[in-house]
Design an enzyme around this catalytic site. Structure first.
Site, PDB file in Angstrom:
ATOM      1  N   LEU A 206       0.864  -1.192   0.000  1.00  0.00           N
ATOM      2  CA  LEU A 206       0.000   0.000   0.000  1.00  0.00           C
ATOM      3  C   LEU A 206       0.893   1.231   0.000  1.00  0.00           C
ATOM      4  O   LEU A 206       1.760   1.335   0.868  1.00  0.00           O
ATOM      5  CB  LEU A 206      -0.821   0.061   1.299  1.00  0.00           C
ATOM      6  CG  LEU A 206      -2.005  -0.862   1.515  1.00  0.00           C
ATOM      7  CD1 LEU A 206      -2.565  -0.615   2.913  1.00  0.00           C
ATOM      8  CD2 LEU A 206      -3.087  -0.617   0.464  1.00  0.00           C
ATOM      9  N   HIS A 207       0.706   2.135  -0.926  1.00  0.00           N
ATOM     10  CA  HIS A 207       1.438   3.405  -0.814  1.00  0.00           C
ATOM     11  C   HIS A 207       0.762   4.571  -1.525  1.00  0.00           C
ATOM     12  O   HIS A 207       1.198   5.701  -1.398  1.00  0.00           O
ATOM     13  CB  HIS A 207       2.868   3.263  -1.344  1.00  0.00           C
ATOM     14  CG  HIS A 207       2.965   3.262  -2.844  1.00  0.00           C
ATOM     15  ND1 HIS A 207       2.620   2.173  -3.591  1.00  0.00           N
ATOM     16  CD2 HIS A 207       3.324   4.227  -3.721  1.00  0.00           C
ATOM     17  CE1 HIS A 207       2.788   2.454  -4.871  1.00  0.00           C
ATOM     18  NE2 HIS A 207       3.193   3.694  -4.982  1.00  0.00           N
ATOM     19  N   ARG A 208      -0.344   4.310  -2.277  1.00  0.00           N
ATOM     20  CA  ARG A 208      -1.005   5.406  -3.003  1.00  0.00           C
ATOM     21  C   ARG A 208      -1.531   6.429  -2.011  1.00  0.00           C
ATOM     22  O   ARG A 208      -2.182   6.051  -1.018  1.00  0.00           O
ATOM     23  CB  ARG A 208      -2.206   4.880  -3.806  1.00  0.00           C
ATOM     24  CG  ARG A 208      -1.840   4.012  -4.973  1.00  0.00           C
ATOM     25  CD  ARG A 208      -2.028   4.752  -6.302  1.00  0.00           C
ATOM     26  NE  ARG A 208      -0.796   5.300  -6.786  1.00  0.00           N
ATOM     27  CZ  ARG A 208       0.195   4.602  -7.376  1.00  0.00           C
ATOM     28  NH1 ARG A 208       0.079   3.321  -7.574  1.00  0.00           N
ATOM     29  NH2 ARG A 208       1.271   5.211  -7.767  1.00  0.00           N
TER      30      ARG A 208
END
Ligand code: UD1
Length: 378
Positions: free
Chosen positions: A214-216
């Site tokens: 997850l990084h958006r």
């Protein structure tokens, strides 16, 4: 007397982690004897930590950059402006035949904009992808970079349609395939076995796990969304252990939002950002991957591993129509349904998209050599 061959000098730009696996095969193809091209490399310094940069250069045998602009982190405006300011004198000094940019990060648009205003042709690799979501910073970078580019290399057929809709002449567009998948094929046999990575990390399992990333900003900068995602993923982990290499942005947001305790009694193995070969091994051996990354949607399609994408849209539709990808968004019920499908029927089988065959960078080199040799202004 030896006849001197005219060699086109291509200045290649990288900035952030997903650029590194794209540039590796390009540098190799351009610098191969007889290509008619000569590549130099500028790293903007957008990503700078050992885990976010050095591991990739080493593992992928990317030559050390000729120039490192050392810009580091900042707001979008600060980062983009710093890159532009520091890139301009490099271009003035080198005066390359063309500047090549990859992907959709801030370094991509910043360097393309500086080059085009100096009359230096811009080459964009991975052109024409569109999520249709202008709230994504990458979507703005994609649209603008494509408008500035003289030669556009695409990874899937939908890209040419997107470019045509935006008024870009088909003459400039070349469907060559996917350089990131070149890197995957080139390195697959050397991937670090997941059992090794998991044992090193002290995991109590070596198989049957899911891999998550997850990084958006839309997922991690919005605390209620991040809470919802982590709550659902923690729930899934009670049945299927999850491995979670945590991006620096995400680690900061989890602690800012006070969400660390959500993970306390979950079976989620938190790891630092992984090197390319470790990540490739973890992906290859996973039962499924849950992610909001763009590149991982493509890599799982190439590997035939089911991918559950935690976003509302994708700029890489071929991974859904031909590959193993399912777009589910961030709704807990939708995530759970996709997860159950993988557990019960094994997920989508998928097939290899056209030209995802390990030779995209060579096709790019051939087109560039032909364009510059024929005297076309790219
Ligand atoms: C950038 C790209 C995104 C890509 C992602 C992959 C843009 C607009 N976004 O997002 O498309 O998917 O890279 O990682 O270009 N940080 C570190 N060490 C580093 C780099 C960053 O700790 O080496 C931290 C900093 O706190 C920084 C934050 O991560 O502020 C975000 O980095 P940034 O480059 O701004 O964006 P990414 O979220 O990584």
């Amino acid at each position: 007397m030896a006849i001197e061959q005219a060699v086109a000098r291509i200045l290649c730009v990288v900035g952030a982690r997903p650029n590194f696996m794209k540039i590796a095969p390009i540098m190799r193809a351009f610098n191969a004897p007889g290509s008619g091209l000569q590549a130099s490399l500028v790293h903007t310094g957008q990503h700078y930590d050992a885990a976010m940069k050095h591991a990739f250069f080493e593992q992928l045998h990317i030559p050390e950059p000729d120039v490192d602009l050392g810009v580091g982190s900042g707001t979008h405006a600060e980062q983009t402006a710093q890159i532009m300011l520091k890139f301009e004198p490099v271009l003035d000094a080198q005066r390359p035949t063309a500047v090549l940019v990859v992907g959709d990060v801030n370094s991509t648009i910043a360097c393309a904009l500086v080059a085009v205003k100096k009359g230096i042709p811009v080459v964009h690799v991975e052109a024409g992808l569109r999520s249709g979501d202008r709230a994504m910073p990458e979507e703005i970078n994609r649209i603008l970079t494509d408008q500035l580019s003289d030669l556009l290399f695409t990874t899937e057929a939908s890209a040419a349609d997107n470019l045509e809709r935006e008024g870009i002449s088909r003459d400039k567009v070349h469907f060559v395939g996917n350089v990131m998948i070149d890197t995957l094929h080139y390195n697959l046999a050397s991937a670090t076995p997941s059992a090794h990575t998991l044992a090193e990390a002290g995991a109590g399992f070596t198989q049957g796990y899911g891999l998550m990333t997850l990084h958006r900003p839309s997922n991690v900068d919005d605390a209620p969304v991040l809470r919802r995602l982590l709550t659902e993923l923690a729930e899934i982990s009670r049945e299927t252990p999850l491995v979670f290499p945590v991006h620096p942005r995400t680690r900061a947001r989890i602690s800012d939002a006070g969400l660390d305790t959500l993970l306390d009694d979950a079976s989620i193995l938190l790891l630092p950002p992984q090197g390319y070969l470790e990540m490739l091994g973890l992906m290859r051996d996973a039962r499924m991957v849950l992610t909001d990354s763009g590149g991982i949607q493509e890599e799982t399609t190439a590997l035939g591993v089911p991918c559950i994408t935690l976003r509302e849209s994708t700029e890489r539709p071929i991974t859904v129509t031909q590959g193993t990808n399912t777009i589910v968004g961030t709704d807990a019920t939708a995530i759970r349904k996709a997860y159950r499908e993988v557990m019960e029927v094994g997920g989508k089988a998928g097939r290899q998209p056209e030209h995802w065959d390990g030779h995209a960078a060579e096709r790019i080199a051939t087109v560039l050599a032909r364009c510059f040799a024929s005297g076309r202004a790219a």
